[in-house]
Design a protein around this motif. Sequence first.
Motif, PDB file in Angstrom:
ATOM      1  N   CYS A 192       9.243 -17.850   0.482  1.00 18.77           N
ATOM      2  CA  CYS A 192      10.163 -18.573  -0.394  1.00 18.77           C
ATOM      3  C   CYS A 192       9.717 -20.024  -0.614  1.00 18.77           C
ATOM      4  N   PRO A 193       8.773 -20.274  -1.548  1.00 18.86           N
ATOM      5  CA  PRO A 193       8.435 -19.311  -2.575  1.00 18.86           C
ATOM      6  C   PRO A 193       7.514 -18.198  -2.081  1.00 18.86           C
TER       7      PRO A 193
ATOM      8  N   ASP B 126      16.793 -13.734 -10.341  1.00 17.09           N
ATOM      9  CA  ASP B 126      16.571 -14.724  -9.286  1.00 17.09           C
ATOM     10  C   ASP B 126      17.740 -15.693  -9.310  1.00 17.09           C
TER      11      ASP B 126
ATOM     12  N   TYR C 117      10.246 -17.126  -6.870  1.00 21.13           N
ATOM     13  CA  TYR C 117      11.305 -16.844  -5.908  1.00 21.13           C
ATOM     14  C   TYR C 117      11.903 -15.448  -6.128  1.00 21.13           C
TER      15      TYR C 117
ATOM     16  N   CYS D  98      14.724 -14.265  -1.213  1.00 21.87           N
ATOM     17  CA  CYS D  98      15.054 -15.666  -1.473  1.00 21.87           C
ATOM     18  C   CYS D  98      16.455 -15.741  -2.091  1.00 21.87           C
TER      19      CYS D  98
ATOM     20  N   THR E  58      18.218 -18.253  -7.660  1.00 24.15           N
ATOM     21  CA  THR E  58      17.850 -19.665  -7.483  1.00 24.15           C
ATOM     22  C   THR E  58      17.444 -20.312  -8.813  1.00 24.15           C
TER      23      THR E  58
END
Length: 416
Positions: free
Chosen positions: A398-399, A342, A369, A195, A344
């Motif tokens: 993703c998730p 992560d 993620y 992700c 994100t």
Amino acid sequence: MRRRSLLVAGVCALLGITGAGVAVASSDPAQPPRAPAAAAAAPKLRLFHDVSGLEEPGAQQAGVLESVTGGSIERAASRTFSYPGADYVKVHFSRLALDDGDKVIVSDASGSEHYEYTGGDLNQSDNWTMSVTGDRAVVRVEKAGKDVFGLRSRLAGLGVTVDRIARGQTATERSKADADRKAALAAAPHEESICGRSNETENAACYKSSDPVAYANAKPVARLLINGVELCTAWRVGTQNRMLTNHHCFTTTREARSTEVWFNYECASCDGGSTLRPTKVMGDQVLATDDILDYTLFSVKNFAQIQQFGYLEIDDRAPVRGEELYIPQHPRGAPTVITTEDSTERSGNCAVSQPSYDGYAANTDMSYYCDTDGGSSGSPVISRRTNKVIALHHFGGCPNSGVRIDRIADQLRNLM
């Protein structure tokens, strides 16, 4: 910390395994002829629970099955089976004509990794041996007692016959498999997924000094080699002889006994290079399994050999949104990597996205993620708050998501 993609882990695996040493001489004048390589059939997808038509993933494809002709080996003789570029070789026998006390010894090219079997030992594992690291396996039959000039052995037809080899993919085969996987990814819902903009996983060795707790908690995490050609991840749970992986990896005692469990399979340094030599044991009994919660609890043979790598504990509670996580894993069978970051997330840390998320039933999972990949199935998702396992990873998309460990713990209390 500098980020290192799974490409680095893959280089580590290749360098570490192919550097197994110089081949020892075989007593046979020539290699046995082999039938053309045949890729092992992809694992069948099983529909356990209807979640918008979702089919459960299978174990990650990792190897190739080779048919062998002319694989007979008499007592007191040996033969080398060579597959240039393969990262492991695993031997199967169609015939075991042995006296009591005879031994079959399988080793790597250098002889440093070797396993001894009686006929009874092999019968318990469907006549498969443990894999040896590298691209050559040397099979030797050691006779018990005297047999002058080998006359009795020849008259009685004593010896063994190798009919199949399971081997690792070559670099070319891995590249093609990776390209095929990427091409199919868009059409494969719930694949284990990377992700964000880049792969946030790093070799476990990168955490030795910077995050020693995460590094220590990666030690009880094992690479599974299933039926010689498929991959998943598992981990030791609690102080007893107990391992957890996904139901979609395997479900029966017979399958467990055809599964190798590799501990200590990691890169020796953060930058890759050689790998540590893994400690390998075979699976044994399946103690519990469930399709909806997608877990299999099993034991291993030779438990004493792997106790040194420690165990993980269960965090038997509901997860909290934003709770930081890390995931030690063996994506695509690579040496251990750990996901802690992560891109994100605003904080940059791997964290719980949704504490209750639908898996094979409503609210069985939690989502995140954090990066995973094929072969990561069965990995422990560990809470940074408690350093205990809070979910069992099984889906991507993703998730990505893992089954909440408090749901699983409700079913396993009497077995732990």
